[in-house]
Design a protein around this motif. Structure first.
Motif, mmCIF file in Angstrom:
data_model
loop_
_atom_site.group_PDB
_atom_site.id
_atom_site.type_symbol
_atom_site.label_atom_id
_atom_site.label_comp_id
_atom_site.label_asym_id
_atom_site.label_seq_id
_atom_site.Cartn_x
_atom_site.Cartn_y
_atom_site.Cartn_z
ATOM 1 N N ASP A 1 0.833 -1.188 0.000
ATOM 2 C CA ASP A 1 0.000 0.000 0.000
ATOM 3 C C ASP A 1 0.874 1.247 0.000
ATOM 4 N N GLY A 2 0.340 2.330 -0.536
ATOM 5 C CA GLY A 2 1.093 3.570 -0.538
ATOM 6 C C GLY A 2 0.220 4.746 -0.905
ATOM 7 N N PHE A 3 0.807 5.928 -0.930
ATOM 8 C CA PHE A 3 0.118 7.100 -1.444
ATOM 9 C C PHE A 3 -0.198 6.835 -2.913
ATOM 10 N N PRO A 4 -1.402 7.108 -3.377
ATOM 11 C CA PRO A 4 -1.780 6.701 -4.732
ATOM 12 C C PRO A 4 -0.879 7.247 -5.821
ATOM 13 N N GLU A 5 -0.405 8.484 -5.657
ATOM 14 C CA GLU A 5 0.420 9.078 -6.715
ATOM 15 C C GLU A 5 1.810 8.457 -6.782
ATOM 16 N N GLN A 6 2.176 7.614 -5.804
ATOM 17 C CA GLN A 6 3.489 6.959 -5.814
ATOM 18 C C GLN A 6 3.464 5.646 -6.589
ATOM 19 N N LEU A 7 2.316 5.263 -7.121
ATOM 20 C CA LEU A 7 2.167 4.173 -8.085
ATOM 21 C C LEU A 7 2.638 2.819 -7.560
ATOM 22 N N HIS A 8 2.593 2.634 -6.255
ATOM 23 C CA HIS A 8 2.903 1.344 -5.629
ATOM 24 C C HIS A 8 4.286 0.817 -5.994
ATOM 25 N N LYS A 9 5.256 1.715 -6.112
ATOM 26 C CA LYS A 9 6.623 1.296 -6.403
ATOM 27 C C LYS A 9 7.222 0.526 -5.230
ATOM 28 N N ALA A 10 8.035 -0.466 -5.532
ATOM 29 C CA ALA A 10 8.663 -1.281 -4.477
ATOM 30 C C ALA A 10 9.524 -0.430 -3.556
ATOM 31 N N SER A 11 10.155 0.603 -4.102
ATOM 32 C CA SER A 11 11.072 1.441 -3.325
ATOM 33 C C SER A 11 10.363 2.255 -2.252
ATOM 34 N N THR A 12 9.021 2.370 -2.328
ATOM 35 C CA THR A 12 8.298 3.156 -1.330
ATOM 36 C C THR A 12 8.049 2.396 -0.035
ATOM 37 N N ASP A 13 8.498 1.166 0.059
ATOM 38 C CA ASP A 13 8.277 0.393 1.277
ATOM 39 C C ASP A 13 8.953 1.077 2.459
ATOM 40 N N HIS A 14 8.321 1.015 3.617
ATOM 41 C CA HIS A 14 8.841 1.699 4.797
ATOM 42 C C HIS A 14 8.294 1.013 6.043
ATOM 43 N N ASP A 15 8.835 1.377 7.186
ATOM 44 C CA ASP A 15 8.458 0.726 8.437
ATOM 45 C C ASP A 15 8.573 1.749 9.560
ATOM 46 N N ASP A 16 7.759 1.589 10.594
ATOM 47 C CA ASP A 16 7.686 2.563 11.681
ATOM 48 C C ASP A 16 7.808 1.853 13.034
ATOM 49 N N PHE A 17 8.398 2.577 13.982
ATOM 50 C CA PHE A 17 8.642 1.999 15.314
ATOM 51 C C PHE A 17 8.516 3.091 16.358
ATOM 52 N N ILE A 18 7.825 2.770 17.448
ATOM 53 C CA ILE A 18 7.784 3.627 18.631
ATOM 54 C C ILE A 18 8.195 2.773 19.818
ATOM 55 N N ASN A 19 9.257 3.154 20.492
ATOM 56 C CA ASN A 19 9.778 2.367 21.604
ATOM 57 C C ASN A 19 8.939 2.559 22.859
ATOM 58 N N VAL A 20 8.276 1.475 23.273
ATOM 59 C CA VAL A 20 7.526 1.498 24.536
ATOM 60 C C VAL A 20 7.952 0.289 25.377
ATOM 61 N N PHE A 21 9.249 -0.003 25.368
ATOM 62 C CA PHE A 21 9.782 -1.047 26.237
ATOM 63 C C PHE A 21 9.783 -0.561 27.683
ATOM 64 N N ASP A 22 9.430 -1.456 28.581
ATOM 65 C CA ASP A 22 9.669 -1.203 29.990
ATOM 66 C C ASP A 22 11.163 -0.950 30.179
ATOM 67 N N GLU A 23 11.510 0.003 31.013
ATOM 68 C CA GLU A 23 12.917 0.379 31.152
ATOM 69 C C GLU A 23 13.773 -0.794 31.614
ATOM 70 N N ASN A 24 13.242 -1.655 32.477
ATOM 71 C CA ASN A 24 14.013 -2.811 32.937
ATOM 72 C C ASN A 24 14.286 -3.771 31.781
ATOM 73 N N VAL A 25 13.283 -3.974 30.919
ATOM 74 C CA VAL A 25 13.473 -4.855 29.770
ATOM 75 C C VAL A 25 14.439 -4.238 28.779
ATOM 76 N N MET A 26 14.363 -2.930 28.585
ATOM 77 C CA MET A 26 15.323 -2.266 27.698
ATOM 78 C C MET A 26 16.746 -2.434 28.230
ATOM 79 N N ASN A 27 16.913 -2.324 29.532
ATOM 80 C CA ASN A 27 18.251 -2.512 30.107
ATOM 81 C C ASN A 27 18.723 -3.953 29.946
#
Length: 501
Positions: A462-488
């Motif tokens: 999936d993508g913005f329609p004007e980007q024509l579903h090009k393979a290069s538009t692939d992307h990924d997102d992350f928000i860190n919500v690890f418990d601090e003890n687990v992160m350590n």
């Protein structure tokens, strides 16, 4: 949310398909998607030829990505500025829909696109830019006057990009050996591909068995480096948590992504979530100390089957059509740095890897990696989707930025607070090595076929329609919500060379 089969197409898809069919069969014999038609060919009816060529070459709309230019936005203005940037995306989406639904008019008037689509779009963008400047002034900051020059958009062909610019933030491209077809297919490619006539096309696919190896050896961990790993098991979105929001780029804006995301981990991610929402949420991860949010665009097979969102914003209404595919595997692993120990990620750190707008922005921030099982150590593709041999599955993989500025959990353009290490593992001056998030998504999708220049049974992100579903538009997102003890614990495992879960 159950899936539907064989339902009617979206209005955008119907309009675009009808328009392309009319042009292919009527319109003086014009096949409008012959994007490389020569505008300087002449004969006794040169005006007619030039009109056809002008219409044919405008396959999509390309607008400067103002959000990426705003590397500094006062904190007090960010909420309103981000909403204005989301308005810009909506304007482009609407203009693209008009482009796709007016193909017949374009063949009759060489100036139609400029006068009826691009001109009005520039006026709307100019108004938004004016409001962004007011937002700056409202909090006592100088208005970014350089934005005025970014109001105008252009029409471009399906395979025209601004690629070739310098790689931003040290992102490493491994494109050597990729066999690109240039998008022409000897003039045989009709339409702009896909069920909604906005991609992908045959040139967006390649038989992976015919691509030369292009994967470079990774840097070896040196003394003082960190060779451990930490794996978090968060599932494959079996509970079908989807939405078309993007809380990082467009907080508070419904359908801010204009395409559908899979979510694993944090179960409360939507446009209106905040840090408190994330901290209180449930998680799909087996380690309940990991409430992080991991999300990426869905993959669809364009086989004539529609899914639950065929008439929804971000779905079929915006050219994202076909049957949604659930990954059969989704591996999340954090790894170390070849040159140094890693430090803990700050809680609520946000990272976007890749670029959803490479057709506009070029490949500078592209970080797409497509391959097939059995080929991952030999071939990784950025600009094409692989056609895998029998018994092999499609693989999407991501390696996130692994250097952090030591201060910020986000930045105005969501990029400058993090960066990639160089080929030896060095972070830039002032940046610190953090655990590097790597993800591997495996899909059982039937192999597409190319017949007479046409792609059949295509799959695409999936993508913005004007980007024509090009393979290069692939992307990924992350928000860190690890418990601090687990992160350590993660940091300790990575720095001491252990493999932990």
């Amino acid at each position: 949310m159950g899936r539907n089969t064989r339902k009617r197409r979206s209005s955008l898809a119907n309009k675009a398909i009808a328009a392309s069919a009319a042009l292919a069969l009527g319109g003086g014999g014009l096949i409008w998607a012959n994007f490389y038609a020569s505008a300087h060919e002449t004969n006794s009816n040169s005006w007619k030829n030039n009109t056809k060529a002008a219409a044919a070459t405008v396959a999509t709309i390309s607008c400067p990505d103002i959000g990426q230019k705003l590397t500094r936005v006062p904190r007090g203005a960010r909420s309103s500025v981000y909403k204005e940037l989301a308005t810009l995306d909506k304007q482009i989406t609407e203009a693209y829909a008009r482009l796709a639904s007016t193909r017949q008019a374009q063949t009759k008037d060489a100036n139609f696109v400029q006068n009826a689509i691009l001109g009005p779009l520039k006026q709307k963008r100019t108004a938004v830019i004016g409001r962004i400047k007011i937002d700056f002034k409202r909090v006592g900051a100088a208005a970014p006057n350089t934005l005025d020059a970014l109001a105008a958009c252009t029409g471009s062909g399906a395979n025209q990009t601004t690629a070739g610019g310098q790689n931003n933030n040290g992102q490493q491209q491994n494109n050597g050996g990729q066999q690109q077809n240039g998008g022409q297919n000897n003039g045989q490619q009709q339409g702009n591909g896909g069920q909604a006539s906005n991609g992908p096309v045959a040139a967006d696919f390649v038989d992976i068995t015919k691509v030369q190896p292009n994967v470079q050896a990774k840097a070896q961990t040196q003394a003082g480096g960190s060779a451990g790993t930490f794996t978090s098991s968060c599932g494959v979105n079996a509970n079908k948590k989807f939405n078309t929001d993007n809380v990082i780029v467009a907080p508070g804006v419904t359908n801010g992504a204009h395409h559908l995301h899979d979510y694993v981990g944090n179960q409360s991610n939507d446009a209106f979530a905040n840090n408190d929402t994330f901290a209180a949420a449930q998680t799909s991860c087996s380690n309940q100390g990991d409430k992080s949010s991991y999300y990426w665009p869905v993959v669809r097979i364009q086989n004539g089957t529609q899914d639950f969102d065929q008439n929804n914003d971000g779905g079929g209404k915006e050219g994202n059509v076909g049957q949604i595919q659930q990954a059969k595997q989704a591996s999340i692993k954090f790894v170390g740095n070849a040159k140094s120990k890693v430090v803990a990620m700050p809680k609520f750190l946000r990272i976007i890897t890749g670029d959803a707008k490479t057709l506009t922005n070029g490949l500078g921030n592209a970080n797409a990696h497509w391959s097939c099982t059995g080929f991952e150590n030999k071939v990784q593709l950025t600009e094409q989707y692989p056609i895998c041999p029998q018994g092999s599955s499609v693989v999407r993989s991501f390696a996130f930025q692994s250097c952090w500025d030591g201060q910020n959990i986000d930045s105005a353009n969501h990029r400058t607070h993090v960066a990639f290490a160089d080929a030896q593992g060095n972070c830039a001056n002032g940046f610190k090595a953090i655990p590097q998030l790597t993800m591997r998504l495996v899909y059982n999708v039937p192999a597409p076929t190319i017949e007479n220049g046409q792609i059949k049974n295509a799959y695409a992100v999936d993508g913005f329609p004007e980007q024509l579903h090009k393979a290069s538009t692939d992307h990924d997102d992350f928000i860190n919500v690890f418990d601090e003890n687990v992160m350590n614990q993660m940091v300790n495992c990575i720095n001491t060379g252990k493999k932990c879960r």
